[in-house]
Design an enzyme around this catalytic site. Structure first.
Site, mmCIF file in Angstrom:
data_model
loop_
_atom_site.group_PDB
_atom_site.id
_atom_site.type_symbol
_atom_site.label_atom_id
_atom_site.label_comp_id
_atom_site.label_asym_id
_atom_site.label_seq_id
_atom_site.Cartn_x
_atom_site.Cartn_y
_atom_site.Cartn_z
ATOM 1 N N ASP A 35 0.872 -1.167 0.000
ATOM 2 C CA ASP A 35 0.000 0.000 0.000
ATOM 3 C C ASP A 35 0.915 1.225 0.000
ATOM 4 O OD1 ASP A 35 -2.284 1.614 0.252
ATOM 5 O OD2 ASP A 35 -2.208 1.537 2.430
ATOM 6 N N ASP A 37 -0.110 4.859 1.521
ATOM 7 C CA ASP A 37 -0.261 5.693 2.721
ATOM 8 C C ASP A 37 -0.031 4.889 3.993
ATOM 9 O OD1 ASP A 37 -1.117 8.185 1.399
ATOM 10 O OD2 ASP A 37 -2.860 6.998 0.804
ATOM 11 N N LYS A 184 -18.815 12.123 8.271
ATOM 12 C CA LYS A 184 -18.215 11.166 7.339
ATOM 13 C C LYS A 184 -18.071 11.783 5.949
ATOM 14 C CE LYS A 184 -19.063 6.637 5.242
ATOM 15 N NZ LYS A 184 -20.011 5.501 5.141
#
Length: 489
Positions: A35, A37, A184
């Site tokens: 990945d 980040d 959110k």
């Protein structure tokens, strides 16, 4: 007094240790995946402050939330990763591996909820499976709990707590479900609109911690003939700018395949999305992808097509990521890849576990627990008085050990004696875990990782006494005034 130098060495060694949940040999690994980040790139605390501030302002400017929210600043030490949020009740809490709420860690806004109130709301402290978060930690399909597993979720939890706190302080009637969805969405906008990406690219030295050791890991794997690939949800321009800073302009030469905006975890399950090639200038091409070529950049796609085009299947592949659900769960459960979790919080927790205060507290806490277990058979009033004192003292020490890690929620890995829900998921979905990729520099590529055989409860009587590996060897005197009282009865 004994020298602490060996203990300092132990602590530093553990900072760069890879911990095994499952036996795995690097000799079997031919392909390494990453990945981006919080795996290849690590960020400073400034990034969480940035995300919090931008999302807070979006709530005010676009969702018509009160201007008074600007009084709240990001609090870097308020929450920890792995917490659950009850969307309907607006409560943030820590839950253990057995679905029990750790009383004392339930917060409404910025204030703890009394234990009696929590027990009344949940008819005890157990959270039924049907209202727990779904497989990926989300609140969907009837699940009312959301679990925050991403490091990027720290500012989201903090913002939720701050907005709840403001409404409660000002006696504003509000719908918790709407609040959760608005926060959110605001946090999502920081990413989706590219606000965060542009800010980081404009001042990369402020936000990215220079990854000299990340560079060294990639070079080591490359020199040993290992194939490497990158699958990230971040856009190419953002990744390219960061990797230029961390590794250098030739970073793409190290990777056999680079996939951006992959939309994990959907990438691992949705067979419908084809790969699309992206030029260096971000132009999307329309040609059908028959091969994944080194030096090219691909967008979206899906894992099934990735497996077909590369042939990289099974336990010869090791993939690293920081999100236990989005990065690791599907790979280990459905595809048999080996998985490595990056847990930056380990360094802080290991350092705390090696402090004199923690070692003393845990030693006496374990002793007290053993005494209570053995001495509870004494039913006379005098003995029961002493036992109650031990129970009270044990409870005080349990709270103290929690507060050492985080005053509100304690350790990422423990709810008192039980593993946390986070810890349970980590042990299930990650073969190995470590604070950062730099830990790989301490191992040759023939190394085999062996998990420690820790005794099951029914095995413990035949095992030698267990001690905390890596803990400082500090002389400790067990308080015995209460023990004498019972033994003299």
């Amino acid at each position: 007094m004994k020298s602490l130098v060996p203990n300092v060495i132990i602590i530093l060694t553990y900072y760069y240790t890879i911990f095994a949940n499952n036996q795995m040999s690097l000799q079997d690994i031919e392909i390494y995946g990453f990945d981006y980040d919080y795996t290849l790139a690590f960020y400073s605390s400034h990034l969480h402050t940035l995300i919090f501030n931008i999302a807070r302002d979006i709530l005010i400017d676009e969702h018509r939330y009160p201007e008074g929210l600007k009084e709240y600043d990001y609090m870097p030490n308020f929450v920890i990763r792995g917490l659950h949020y009850d969307v309907q009740k607006a409560l943030l809490m820590k839950i253990d591996a057995f679905h029990y709420i750790q009383l004392g860690t339930v917060y409404r806004g910025l204030n703890p909820v009394p234990e009696k109130e929590v027990i009344a709301m949940y008819e005890g402290s157990h959270v039924p499976l049907e209202i727990m978060s779904d497989f990926y930690g989300k609140s969907s399909h009837g699940h009312t709990m959301k679990q925050f597993m991403d490091i990027f979720s720290l500012p989201e939890m903090t913002l939720l707590s701050c907005v709840n706190d403001y409404f409660l302080k000002h006696n504003i009637d509000y719908e918790p479900v709407h609040l959760y969805k608005d926060v959110k969405e605001a946090i999502g906008d920081v990413h989706v609109r590219g606000i965060m990406y542009r800010a980081v690219e404009a001042d990369i030295e402020k936000y990215i911690c220079y990854g000299e050791q990340t560079h060294a890991v990639l070079r080591k794997l490359s020199k040993n003939g290992k194939k490497m690939f990158l699958i990230t949800n971040s856009p190419f321009d953002f990744v390219d700018r960061g990797m230029n800073y961390i590794v250098g302009k030739d970073w793409r030469d190290l990777f056999d395949v680079v996939i951006v905006q992959a939309d994990k975890p959907g990438f691992f399950n949705d067979r419908r999305k084809p790969f699309r090639r992206v030029t260096d200038k971000g132009v999307l091409l329309w040609d059908r992808i028959h091969h994944l070529e080194k030096g090219q950049i691909y967008k979206q796609g899906n894992l099934y097509e990735f497996l077909r085009l590369t042939g990289w299947r099974g336990s010869k592949v090791l993939y690293f990521g920081d999100h236990i659900y989005s990065d690791l769960a599907d790979l280990t459960l459905k595809h048999g890849w080996r998985t490595g979790a990056i847990i930056p919080e380990l360094r802080k927790e290991i350092k705390i576990m090696n402090t004199e205060e923690y070692v003393h507290t845990m030693t006496w806490l374990q002793a007290l627990t053993g005494l209570l277990e053995q001495m509870q058979v004494h039913r006379d009033p005098a003995s029961q008085t002493v036992i109650q004192q031990w129970i009270n003292e044990r409870e005080e020490m349990r709270l103290r050990t929690k507060d050492i890690f985080n005053a509100q929620f304690g350790s990422l890995f423990r709810t008192y004696h039980n593993p946390t829900y986070f810890s349970r998921r980590l042990s299930r979905f990650a073969d190995i875990y470590m604070p950062s990729l730099s830990c790989l520099l301490n191992y040759d590529l023939q190394h085999t990782f062996y998990p420690r055989r820790t005794p099951l409860q029914h095995e413990s009587p035949i095992w030698p006494e267990q001690t905390s590996t890596g803990a400082m060897n500090i002389p400790f005197q067990t308080p015995n005034r209460h023990i004498r009282k019972i033994s003299e009865e």
